[in-house]
Motif scaffolding. Structure first.
Motif, PDB file in Angstrom:
ATOM      1  N   ALA A   1       2.205   1.797  -3.520  1.00 34.69           N
ATOM      2  CA  ALA A   1       1.119   2.376  -4.475  1.00 34.69           C
ATOM      3  C   ALA A   1       1.038   3.818  -4.203  1.00 34.69           C
ATOM      4  O   ALA A   1       0.910   4.560  -5.102  1.00 34.69           O
ATOM      5  N   ARG A   2       1.200   4.224  -2.919  1.00 34.25           N
ATOM      6  CA  ARG A   2       0.770   5.592  -2.652  1.00 34.25           C
ATOM      7  C   ARG A   2       2.095   6.556  -3.258  1.00 34.25           C
ATOM      8  O   ARG A   2       1.862   7.528  -3.587  1.00 34.25           O
TER       9      ARG A   2
ATOM     10  N   ALA B   1       1.776   6.761  -6.902  1.00 33.59           N
ATOM     11  CA  ALA B   1       0.803   7.704  -7.201  1.00 33.59           C
ATOM     12  C   ALA B   1       1.153   9.149  -7.308  1.00 33.59           C
ATOM     13  O   ALA B   1       0.882   9.988  -7.845  1.00 33.59           O
ATOM     14  N   ALA B   2       1.924   9.285  -6.086  1.00 35.14           N
ATOM     15  CA  ALA B   2       2.454  10.683  -5.707  1.00 35.14           C
ATOM     16  C   ALA B   2       3.662  11.331  -6.635  1.00 35.14           C
ATOM     17  O   ALA B   2       4.263  12.247  -6.781  1.00 35.14           O
TER      18      ALA B   2
ATOM     19  N   GLY C   1       0.945  -1.252  -0.007  1.00 39.42           N
ATOM     20  CA  GLY C   1       0.053   0.205  -0.088  1.00 39.42           C
ATOM     21  C   GLY C   1       0.839   1.196   0.086  1.00 39.42           C
ATOM     22  O   GLY C   1       0.534   2.121  -0.744  1.00 39.42           O
ATOM     23  N   LEU C   2       1.948   1.240   0.831  1.00 41.58           N
ATOM     24  CA  LEU C   2       2.704   2.345   0.819  1.00 41.58           C
ATOM     25  C   LEU C   2       3.404   2.539  -0.585  1.00 41.58           C
ATOM     26  O   LEU C   2       3.457   3.655  -0.940  1.00 41.58           O
TER      27      LEU C   2
ATOM     28  N   TYR D   1      11.716   8.261   0.463  1.00 41.82           N
ATOM     29  CA  TYR D   1      10.582   8.098   1.451  1.00 41.82           C
ATOM     30  C   TYR D   1      11.513   7.675   2.830  1.00 41.82           C
ATOM     31  O   TYR D   1      12.362   6.635   2.371  1.00 41.82           O
TER      32      TYR D   1
END
Length: 208
Positions: A96-97, A100-101, A93-94, A106
């Motif tokens: 994927a975010r 998308a961003a 999920g991380l 990170y």
């Protein structure tokens, strides 16, 4: 640096002042790079840790390695790293975010019971922009950003690095002095009161 400038570097977007430094020796490990780049990254980490007056160790008794730096070409590569999802919950999920961003880096910080840093996971996606950055510059930038818990808005307007004589890229003197001040044993490893910035600023003035 003025107290207000120091305070801004540790004040998060929600208005909370939060300072933290490492509470244990740092044990770095780097994934996804060739041997030549590996030595550059580890050399930058060692230099910044030495600047802080902190320590590098061979192993962490709890985690083995507590500073893990992952380089990849695509965020989708990270979920395929064996056992990484055990260290970073909801890794897919991380990623994927981040995809998308359009993010290219990170950091995840983990803290001990007192609130001091006990582990950092650094993820760097080598997009066209970062691929054009010299390895020494990229490594030094990442090392600076893991040595303290900076604000999520820190360095958005100005890099912690500057060009020195002969074109060499170095830490800005005031940022180097701030890192040293942050590891002053007289100061706490964790602070949530903005008055802490006054104590840091006083030490920076003496160090530069």
């Amino acid at each position: 640096m003025t107290p207000d400038q120091v305070e801004a570097l540790f004040t998060r977007a929600d208005g909370q002042y939060l300072f933290a430094r490492w509470g244990r020796p740092i044990v770095p490990v780097v994934f996804g790079v060739e041997d030549a780049t590996l030595s550059v990254v580890k050399g930058a980490v060692e230099a910044v840790v030495a600047l802080a007056g902190h320590r590098i160790a061979e192993t962490d008794p709890e985690l083995g390695a507590n500073l893990m730096v992952f380089f990849c070409r695509d965020w989708a590569e990270l979920p395929e790293v064996p056992n990484l999802d055990r260290l970073v919950p909801e890794l897919r999920g991380l990623c994927a975010r981040l995809e998308a961003a359009g993010a290219n880096q990170y950091r995840i910080f983990r803290f001990d019971a007192a609130g001091a840093i006990r582990a950092v996971f650094v993820f760097v996606r080598m997009d066209a922009h970062l691929a054009a950055v010299p390895a020494e510059v990229l490594a030094l930038s990442q090392a600076v950003q893991m040595i303290l818990l900076w604000s999520d808005r820190a360095f958005g307007d100005q890099s912690p690095l500057a060009q020195g004589a002969g074109g060499a890229v170095l830490l800005r003197p005031e940022i180097a002095a701030l890192i040293r001040a942050g590891y002053d044993p007289v100061l706490p490893a964790v602070a949530t009161d903005a008055s802490h910035a006054l104590r840091l600023a006083a030490r920076i003035g003496r160090a530069i």
